[in-house]
Design an enzyme around this catalytic site. Sequence first.
Site, PDB file in Angstrom:
ATOM      1  N   ASN A  14       0.715  -0.908   0.058  1.00  0.00           N
ATOM      2  CA  ASN A  14       0.137  -0.063   0.011  1.00  0.00           C
ATOM      3  C   ASN A  14       0.936   1.220  -0.082  1.00  0.00           C
ATOM      4  OD1 ASN A  14      -1.410   2.060   0.833  1.00  0.00           O
ATOM      5  ND2 ASN A  14      -2.729   1.107   2.296  1.00  0.00           N
ATOM      6  N   ASP A  73      -0.282  -5.801  10.911  1.00  0.00           N
ATOM      7  CA  ASP A  73      -1.516  -6.657  10.763  1.00  0.00           C
ATOM      8  C   ASP A  73      -2.543  -5.868  11.487  1.00  0.00           C
ATOM      9  OD1 ASP A  73      -2.556  -8.774   9.097  1.00  0.00           O
ATOM     10  OD2 ASP A  73      -3.068  -9.662  11.137  1.00  0.00           O
ATOM     11  N   SER A  74      -3.688  -5.847  11.022  1.00  0.00           N
ATOM     12  CA  SER A  74      -4.691  -5.117  11.719  1.00  0.00           C
ATOM     13  C   SER A  74      -6.040  -5.455  11.256  1.00  0.00           C
ATOM     14  CB  SER A  74      -4.755  -3.713  11.199  1.00  0.00           C
ATOM     15  OG  SER A  74      -4.882  -3.325  10.119  1.00  0.00           O
ATOM     16  N   HIS A 186      -5.517   3.210  15.705  1.00  0.00           N
ATOM     17  CA  HIS A 186      -4.991   2.101  15.978  1.00  0.00           C
ATOM     18  C   HIS A 186      -3.520   1.874  15.351  1.00  0.00           C
ATOM     19  CE1 HIS A 186      -7.343   1.370  12.509  1.00  0.00           C
ATOM     20  NE2 HIS A 186      -6.709   0.049  12.256  1.00  0.00           N
TER      21      HIS A 186
HETATM   22  P1  IMP Z   1      -4.477  -4.674   7.098  1.00  0.00           P
HETATM   23  O1  IMP Z   1      -4.021  -5.760   7.909  1.00  0.00           O
HETATM   24  O2  IMP Z   1      -4.115  -3.501   7.260  1.00  0.00           O
HETATM   25  O3  IMP Z   1      -4.621  -5.146   5.492  1.00  0.00           O
HETATM   26  O4  IMP Z   1      -6.043  -4.786   7.607  1.00  0.00           O
HETATM   27  C1  IMP Z   1      -7.138  -5.826   7.654  1.00  0.00           C
HETATM   28  C2  IMP Z   1      -8.553  -5.578   7.305  1.00  0.00           C
HETATM   29  O5  IMP Z   1      -8.854  -4.925   8.657  1.00  0.00           O
HETATM   30  C3  IMP Z   1      -8.574  -4.278   6.509  1.00  0.00           C
HETATM   31  O6  IMP Z   1      -8.919  -4.930   5.060  1.00  0.00           O
HETATM   32  C4  IMP Z   1     -10.017  -3.540   6.880  1.00  0.00           C
HETATM   33  O7  IMP Z   1     -11.004  -4.371   6.710  1.00  0.00           O
HETATM   34  C5  IMP Z   1      -9.760  -3.847   8.334  1.00  0.00           C
HETATM   35  N1  IMP Z   1      -9.177  -2.449   8.955  1.00  0.00           N
HETATM   36  C6  IMP Z   1      -7.768  -2.292   9.344  1.00  0.00           C
HETATM   37  N2  IMP Z   1      -7.785  -1.056   9.565  1.00  0.00           N
HETATM   38  C7  IMP Z   1      -8.809  -0.346   9.360  1.00  0.00           C
HETATM   39  C8  IMP Z   1      -9.210   1.160   9.427  1.00  0.00           C
HETATM   40  O8  IMP Z   1      -8.421   1.984   9.922  1.00  0.00           O
HETATM   41  N3  IMP Z   1     -10.356   1.360   8.932  1.00  0.00           N
HETATM   42  C9  IMP Z   1     -11.220   0.377   8.482  1.00  0.00           C
HETATM   43  N4  IMP Z   1     -10.795  -0.766   8.300  1.00  0.00           N
HETATM   44  C10 IMP Z   1      -9.780  -1.472   8.704  1.00  0.00           C
END
Ligand code: IMP
Length: 200
Positions: A14, A73-74, A186
Amino acid sequence: MPDTAQMAVLASRNPKKLREMQALLEPLGIALRAVSEFSDEEPDEIAPSFVENALIKARHACRVSGLPAIADDSGLEVAALHGAPGVRSARYAGTGADDAANNRKLLAALQGVPTERRGARFVCTMVYLRHPDDPVPLIAQGLWSGHIVETPSGTNGFGYDPLFRVDEQGCTSAELAPELKNRISHRGRAAAELLRLLRG
Ligand code: IMP
């Protein structure tokens, strides 16, 4: 160009995340490169916890780049759903599901659940590995608590933002200015904590 001791790779494709982290790490003299410069491969994130998934991504980025790596990871945890969608947030409505489908599934799962039981939090775990076998990874975690609304609102952000009410701001995270969200979210909290750990 800094030498490799001052370089690190970000395990994310990203470009927005890369720019944000680059700006944060600049004061530490760390130049950040994208994992896509080294490999098109994506590791499978299949572990049950955010920290394990972040470590899988960071280890892979270290291996393909030969550099220290940062990964995050989120996801969203909803108390009434026993923590779902959790580590499956991106694919809650199925592999390849888009944000709209995930949001629809979340609203359906919470149908009839009253406001006081719609508590939720975003979680972000960010890790730093000096090399793939680093036995002492730096681990930072950021939490952001709120509620899941019944009707989507706002167009900023991504993912579950239109459904996540930030109680202290009185609006959803999709209604926040991006700079404010980056600071209080977060991810912002995890990044600030990782920075603190990197400063030592
Ligand atoms: P990643 O690990 O950052 O790719 O996030 C995994 C998924 O968590 C994303 O595809 C969203 O569905 C959700 N997510 C994580 N952070 C956010 C945020 O700041 N806003 C909304 N959804 C989030």
